[in-house]
Design an enzyme around this catalytic site. Sequence first.
Site, PDB file in Angstrom:
ATOM      1  N   CYS A 197       0.802  -1.231   0.000  1.00 45.68           N
ATOM      2  CA  CYS A 197       0.000   0.000   0.000  1.00 45.68           C
ATOM      3  C   CYS A 197       0.834   1.280   0.000  1.00 45.68           C
ATOM      4  O   CYS A 197       0.270   2.376   0.105  1.00 45.68           O
ATOM      5  CB  CYS A 197      -0.952   0.013   1.193  1.00 45.68           C
ATOM      6  SG  CYS A 197      -0.120   0.093   2.801  1.00 45.68           S
ATOM      7  N   CYS A 330     -12.932   3.409  34.490  1.00 45.66           N
ATOM      8  CA  CYS A 330     -13.911   4.493  34.538  1.00 45.66           C
ATOM      9  C   CYS A 330     -15.193   4.121  33.811  1.00 45.66           C
ATOM     10  O   CYS A 330     -16.271   4.619  34.153  1.00 45.66           O
ATOM     11  CB  CYS A 330     -13.319   5.777  33.974  1.00 45.66           C
ATOM     12  SG  CYS A 330     -12.557   5.575  32.346  1.00 45.66           S
ATOM     13  N   HIS A 807     -11.412   8.377  28.441  1.00 45.20           N
ATOM     14  CA  HIS A 807     -11.915   8.446  29.818  1.00 45.20           C
ATOM     15  C   HIS A 807     -13.427   8.624  29.794  1.00 45.20           C
ATOM     16  O   HIS A 807     -13.977   9.260  28.890  1.00 45.20           O
ATOM     17  CB  HIS A 807     -11.250   9.617  30.538  1.00 45.20           C
ATOM     18  CG  HIS A 807     -11.586   9.709  31.997  1.00 45.20           C
ATOM     19  ND1 HIS A 807     -11.393   8.668  32.875  1.00 45.20           N
ATOM     20  CD2 HIS A 807     -12.112  10.727  32.733  1.00 45.20           C
ATOM     21  CE1 HIS A 807     -11.771   9.039  34.086  1.00 45.20           C
ATOM     22  NE2 HIS A 807     -12.220  10.280  34.022  1.00 45.20           N
TER      23      HIS A 807
END
Length: 847
Positions: A197, A330, A807
């Site tokens: 590529c 989280c 997050h």
Amino acid sequence: MAEVSDVLMSVLSTIRVPRPGDRVHKDECALSFSTPESEGGLYVCMNSFLGFGSQYVDRHHARTGQRAYLHITRIRKTQKEDDNNSDPPKKKPTRLAIGIEGGFDVEQEQYEEDIKVVLFPDRQEVTSDDLATMPDVVRERVSLSMDGLRAADSVSHALQVQQWDGEVRQESRHANDLKQLDNGVKILPSGWRCEVCDLQENLWVNLTDGKVLCGRRYFDGTGGNNHALVYFQQTGHPLAVKLGTITPDGADVYSYDEDDMVLDPKLPEHLAHFGIDMMTMEKTERTMTELEIAANQRVGEWEVIQESGTTLRPLQGSGLTGMKNLGNSCYLNSVMQVLFTVPDFQSKYVSNIDKIFDEAPSDPTQDFKTQVAKLGYGLLSGEYSKPAPDPGDESGTPEPRGDQVGIAPRMFKALIGRGHPEFSTNRQQDAQEFLLHFINMVERNCRSGQNPSEAFRFLVEERIVCQQSQKAKYTQRVDYILQLPVPMDQATNTEELQEAERRREEADPSNPPPTVRAQIPFTACMAALSEPEVLTDFWSSAVQAKTTATKTTRFASFPDHLVIQIKKFTFGLDWVPKKLDVSIDVPDTLDLSALRGMGQQPGEELLPEVAPPPLMTPDVEVKGILGFHGNEEDDSLYSPLLSPVLDDSTVSQLCEMGFPLEACRKAVYYTGNTGIDAAMNWVMGHMDDPDFSSPLVLPGCSSAPGTTPTESLSEEHLATIVSMGFSRDQATKALKATSNVLERAVDWIFSHLDDLESMDVSEGGRSAGESEGTREPPPGPRVRDGPGKYELFAFVSHMGTSTMCGHYVCHIKKDQQWVIFNDQKVCASEKPPKDLGYLYFYRRVAE
């Protein structure tokens, strides 16, 4: 003391010394979040090694009769006691490790620890000094147990991974005997390009034949195009070196066969074969370790969603408890904070906590219901909603910074992720996927009695109309989340976006202009959801051919609580995954009444229930498989059902993009091996299908090729599924569809509840004495229904370029006040960014 010695002598046989493999819970209570630092300390049973806080140790003693417990208390040292010198500045991490030189720092608080044996029920205390005066047999046994418990690694310590080195690499088993081809290939010292590529970065040279190819594509779209991986799958050449990382000290070596970074002791020799002199090479690209370190440092760069530009007022109290981040947890923290504001979860797990604890098994750390109840009580009780002491404050008095003592859901995370390839790790995960995973576990554990996941469960009605015959087909499926598309062409600030793109192209890459976010009306998202979808390759049973059809999706029922996912994560024209940076004016109130499905209309004719013919691809040689009446001498009786011949390369490319294997196989099969573009189009058009990840089933075949016949199904597996409340026929169907793998069968059966309600009896599934007339139909999924009017009460937001990094925080409306939960920080929200959310939670408005 003689009396205490006698008591110890009487329980000596129950006091055990920890052995390798024993699970020692000396850092956390099994039923609460009490620790040795908590008031009253922690009591560790000297027989089972389970830990209990002062409020639960009497319960354990009364239930088990165990009398000897090791009592551990810790008191945090003040800064003066710790050291009198100021801490040196933190060094930038240079090693992908935790808790060792050069790695990420682990904040280690210093404690004074006190340990003694306590005998119940009278709580008689025995110290190490006391043991010295006791008989030898008592002193030796108890001392060995105490020393063993002190030295043993606790389960939570192992889960927290206090010391971890991501750079420890093993020597590849291919290195010493690697065969290198004498093909005359020589690698230049610079100017490399992928031979497929033309990519000029993230390049790897294969150590067998010198091929230079690009590396894997990462989930966020960076990296390469997988050509080095595809080449290994085609040739089996195992080792590759990342160009640009070669120095006199070494290089990044990857083993595709071992699927890991490895050591090659003969690397100089292997590189010299292709004309590469390690002693003259300089590093021009970041190593894989440096890339991972940089990714770990990026968390915390986002400020808008965290509202870090303003001073937020800390909150404490019932329902306002923070959760510690255990390392990219989280996503879990945000989802569980929201779920325990739902009354169904509160009443199921928190209101009945005493009953749940009384009925808990001998090891409550491994019980789903117990650990969910423990988490719910920890979040709602307010017992742990206390300001965290400032580490630098000599007096230990808390400072109103928003950080709390909070709770650390280690046992919960370990249990909920056990056996799962993603949620068992410390990597970042998709909050939506975790929500569905948790709901699935709730479903498994609530087959009888109250099921809180019913609060989110609803029925979807899909109406497909054949455009040639105008006949319709209606199906219903169970869902828990409404996925809302984002029509980027409906942005209201198109001119501003075009101008921003022009400025970005002209700007200095080191000083990019401010980001301009696309403004998408929420009404446009709802319109995109409700408008009919055109199916160009629909097989119509009315005309017995493929034709065009339209599919309309509506609600067959409205849940008590509705979860809406904004489909921000999509693919570009080059199939590179990306996150749409959009702002959507999500409303506080929602009326979905117009989206209720009405079922078959008067005068409407339904499509006949006729199965489509088997797919015959023109580029695959027709070879039958031995059918029911077939034999090895005469293949004229072979079954017409074909075993699919799939392009493994295309399947592998799709899998590398993160899609399930069975979905990739179906994509290649149903597009007739016509290449990656066609297969990818099929994947994108069927991602929302309820059977997207189910095994490939050939048309007219009752199970996927290679699935297990009824006769060989495990009776133990059948009994396990039947014990969960399903019929033997349902268990048989699930195991046949998943090659007799129990865990996959359980997942399959819970994702096909709507199909099971009307399933036909499988062959051999009914006992001889059970007739059709006496057989009770299997129960269908219970759904609640009511008006389609809702109000927003919570949303989960994501920061970052991909669900696999970044997050999560959540905002929850409590008593008309928005509250931000950012791990251990719990504060009153000043500017809740409702337009930037990822998951939105609505509750029904009572009329």
